[in-house]
Motif scaffolding. Structure first.
Motif, PDB file in Angstrom:
ATOM      1  N   ASN A  80     -31.665  53.120 -50.443  1.00  0.00           N
ATOM      2  CA  ASN A  80     -31.653  52.155 -51.032  1.00  0.00           C
ATOM      3  C   ASN A  80     -29.956  52.513 -51.845  1.00  0.00           C
ATOM      4  O   ASN A  80     -29.509  51.381 -51.036  1.00  0.00           O
ATOM      5  CB  ASN A  80     -32.631  51.906 -52.271  1.00  0.00           C
ATOM      6  N   HIS A  81     -29.735  53.140 -51.727  1.00  0.00           N
ATOM      7  CA  HIS A  81     -27.969  53.360 -51.500  1.00  0.00           C
ATOM      8  C   HIS A  81     -26.641  52.945 -50.284  1.00  0.00           C
ATOM      9  O   HIS A  81     -26.120  52.092 -50.688  1.00  0.00           O
ATOM     10  CB  HIS A  81     -27.821  54.648 -52.583  1.00  0.00           C
ATOM     11  N   LEU A  82     -27.903  53.565 -49.482  1.00  0.00           N
ATOM     12  CA  LEU A  82     -27.155  53.114 -48.625  1.00  0.00           C
ATOM     13  C   LEU A  82     -26.965  51.686 -47.917  1.00  0.00           C
ATOM     14  O   LEU A  82     -25.610  51.211 -47.617  1.00  0.00           O
ATOM     15  CB  LEU A  82     -27.424  53.712 -47.129  1.00  0.00           C
ATOM     16  N   ILE A  83     -28.238  51.182 -48.137  1.00  0.00           N
ATOM     17  CA  ILE A  83     -28.353  48.845 -47.605  1.00  0.00           C
ATOM     18  C   ILE A  83     -27.503  48.778 -48.747  1.00  0.00           C
ATOM     19  O   ILE A  83     -27.072  48.014 -48.529  1.00  0.00           O
ATOM     20  CB  ILE A  83     -29.832  49.208 -48.036  1.00  0.00           C
ATOM     21  N   LEU A  84     -27.841  48.782 -50.003  1.00  0.00           N
ATOM     22  CA  LEU A  84     -27.035  48.168 -51.464  1.00  0.00           C
ATOM     23  C   LEU A  84     -25.344  48.120 -51.320  1.00  0.00           C
ATOM     24  O   LEU A  84     -24.102  48.059 -51.025  1.00  0.00           O
ATOM     25  CB  LEU A  84     -27.227  48.166 -52.839  1.00  0.00           C
ATOM     26  N   THR A  85     -24.343  49.934 -50.922  1.00  0.00           N
ATOM     27  CA  THR A  85     -23.254  49.740 -50.630  1.00  0.00           C
ATOM     28  C   THR A  85     -22.834  49.325 -49.184  1.00  0.00           C
ATOM     29  O   THR A  85     -21.838  48.491 -48.965  1.00  0.00           O
ATOM     30  CB  THR A  85     -22.966  51.451 -50.142  1.00  0.00           C
ATOM     31  N   THR A  86     -23.742  49.428 -48.335  1.00  0.00           N
ATOM     32  CA  THR A  86     -23.520  48.437 -47.519  1.00  0.00           C
ATOM     33  C   THR A  86     -22.726  46.449 -47.472  1.00  0.00           C
ATOM     34  O   THR A  86     -21.830  45.929 -46.896  1.00  0.00           O
ATOM     35  CB  THR A  86     -24.603  48.387 -46.043  1.00  0.00           C
ATOM     36  N   TYR A  87     -23.886  46.395 -48.216  1.00  0.00           N
ATOM     37  CA  TYR A  87     -24.086  45.011 -48.570  1.00  0.00           C
ATOM     38  C   TYR A  87     -23.140  44.333 -49.689  1.00  0.00           C
ATOM     39  O   TYR A  87     -21.971  43.892 -49.336  1.00  0.00           O
ATOM     40  CB  TYR A  87     -25.409  44.983 -49.441  1.00  0.00           C
ATOM     41  N   TYR A  88     -22.499  45.758 -50.383  1.00  0.00           N
ATOM     42  CA  TYR A  88     -21.586  45.731 -50.837  1.00  0.00           C
ATOM     43  C   TYR A  88     -20.524  45.138 -50.487  1.00  0.00           C
ATOM     44  O   TYR A  88     -19.352  44.530 -51.195  1.00  0.00           O
ATOM     45  CB  TYR A  88     -21.926  46.137 -52.511  1.00  0.00           C
ATOM     46  N   SER A  89     -20.123  46.208 -49.713  1.00  0.00           N
ATOM     47  CA  SER A  89     -18.850  46.532 -49.523  1.00  0.00           C
ATOM     48  C   SER A  89     -18.711  45.561 -47.920  1.00  0.00           C
ATOM     49  O   SER A  89     -17.828  45.939 -46.713  1.00  0.00           O
ATOM     50  CB  SER A  89     -18.317  48.032 -49.099  1.00  0.00           C
ATOM     51  N   ALA A  90     -19.258  44.971 -47.184  1.00  0.00           N
ATOM     52  CA  ALA A  90     -19.769  44.335 -46.046  1.00  0.00           C
ATOM     53  C   ALA A  90     -19.206  44.920 -44.910  1.00  0.00           C
ATOM     54  O   ALA A  90     -18.600  45.018 -44.127  1.00  0.00           O
ATOM     55  CB  ALA A  90     -18.966  42.732 -46.604  1.00  0.00           C
ATOM     56  N   ALA A  91     -19.076  46.252 -45.208  1.00  0.00           N
ATOM     57  CA  ALA A  91     -19.122  47.780 -43.957  1.00  0.00           C
ATOM     58  C   ALA A  91     -20.080  48.406 -43.975  1.00  0.00           C
ATOM     59  O   ALA A  91     -20.581  48.909 -45.057  1.00  0.00           O
ATOM     60  CB  ALA A  91     -17.808  48.009 -43.741  1.00  0.00           C
ATOM     61  N   LEU A  92     -20.813  49.313 -42.745  1.00  0.00           N
ATOM     62  CA  LEU A  92     -21.349  49.905 -42.767  1.00  0.00           C
ATOM     63  C   LEU A  92     -20.454  52.027 -42.921  1.00  0.00           C
ATOM     64  O   LEU A  92     -19.389  51.322 -42.381  1.00  0.00           O
ATOM     65  CB  LEU A  92     -22.055  49.847 -41.787  1.00  0.00           C
ATOM     66  N   PRO A  93     -20.574  52.270 -44.124  1.00  0.00           N
ATOM     67  CA  PRO A  93     -20.462  53.495 -44.599  1.00  0.00           C
ATOM     68  C   PRO A  93     -19.693  55.016 -42.573  1.00  0.00           C
ATOM     69  O   PRO A  93     -19.834  54.434 -42.314  1.00  0.00           O
ATOM     70  CB  PRO A  93     -20.957  54.164 -45.346  1.00  0.00           C
ATOM     71  N   SER A  94     -18.571  54.250 -42.606  1.00  0.00           N
ATOM     72  CA  SER A  94     -17.529  55.767 -41.955  1.00  0.00           C
ATOM     73  C   SER A  94     -17.432  56.240 -42.321  1.00  0.00           C
ATOM     74  O   SER A  94     -16.499  57.472 -41.670  1.00  0.00           O
ATOM     75  CB  SER A  94     -16.746  54.884 -40.634  1.00  0.00           C
ATOM     76  N   SER A  95     -18.067  56.836 -43.529  1.00  0.00           N
ATOM     77  CA  SER A  95     -17.409  58.262 -44.113  1.00  0.00           C
ATOM     78  C   SER A  95     -19.306  58.987 -44.537  1.00  0.00           C
ATOM     79  O   SER A  95     -19.817  57.574 -45.293  1.00  0.00           O
ATOM     80  CB  SER A  95     -16.562  57.830 -45.587  1.00  0.00           C
ATOM     81  N   PRO A  96     -19.353  60.054 -44.564  1.00  0.00           N
ATOM     82  CA  PRO A  96     -20.325  60.755 -45.419  1.00  0.00           C
ATOM     83  C   PRO A  96     -20.346  60.328 -46.519  1.00  0.00           C
ATOM     84  O   PRO A  96     -22.088  60.871 -46.794  1.00  0.00           O
ATOM     85  CB  PRO A  96     -20.478  62.380 -45.006  1.00  0.00           C
ATOM     86  N   PHE A  97     -19.570  59.929 -47.216  1.00  0.00           N
ATOM     87  CA  PHE A  97     -19.285  59.948 -48.798  1.00  0.00           C
ATOM     88  C   PHE A  97     -19.465  59.118 -49.035  1.00  0.00           C
ATOM     89  O   PHE A  97     -18.700  58.024 -49.309  1.00  0.00           O
ATOM     90  CB  PHE A  97     -17.746  60.173 -48.992  1.00  0.00           C
TER      91      PHE A  97
END
Length: 173
Positions: free
Chosen positions: A155-172
């Motif tokens: 859920n945090h991955l989905i919310l983070t991707t939505y908020y920053s408008a980019a899929l995380p490119s860092s493991p953090f």
């Protein structure tokens, strides 16, 4: 004596547990991160990003990985930091720059403070320790603990991707 509760599949219970876990996790982060950032992070860089209590320090994966969150002006040609013209917070200018690429002053030029990333990472570690207690209180079923922990991360991955408008490119994230 009350009859034993049916331990079968109860979707409303599972959904309420997921929402409760996510809520108290973010509440814990909201209580831990602002004091840590106020004490340890560089004040000008922190003011440039919106302060210690901004939602971005929790929801933007670039904050923890100490990457810049500002990429010039949208809609203009892709000149990177050459398009940077400054930043305002609370009605006052805290960052200086120009389209001609003049030197900028102070930490308000879009650079990131690595201490901010470390503070956020430390708060996440503390929150994960507190999450163990929350899992014990809300779930109380050992075979579901891993499921709820992974659901929290997903859920945090989905919310983070939505908020920053980019899929995380860092493991953090």
């Amino acid at each position: 004596m009350s009859p034993p509760r049916n331990m079968g599949w109860d979707p409303w219970l599972i959904i309420s547990q997921i929402v409760s876990m996510q809520s108290v996790h973010y509440l814990t982060l909201c209580l831990l991160i602002p004091p840590l950032l106020t004490i340890f992070a560089e004040p000008n860089a922190l003011a440039y990003e919106g302060g210690a209590a901004t939602v971005a320090v929790i929801m933007d994966w670039r904050e923890m990985s100490s990457r810049p969150t500002v990429h010039g002006l949208h809609g203009q040609d892709h000149r990177g930091w050459d398009a940077f013209t400054g930043a305002y917070s609370g009605g006052k200018k805290i960052g200086v720059g120009s389209l001609l690429g003049e030197a900028t002053a102070g930490m308000g030029d879009g650079r990131v403070d690595s201490r901010r990333g470390w503070c956020i990472a430390f708060a996440w570690l503390l929150a994960s320790l507190v999450d163990v207690y929350y899992l014990y209180i809300f779930v109380r079923r050992p075979r579901l603990i891993l499921d709820f922990a992974l659901t929290l991360v997903l859920n945090h991955l989905i919310l983070t991707t939505y908020y920053s408008a980019a899929l995380p490119s860092s493991p953090f994230f």
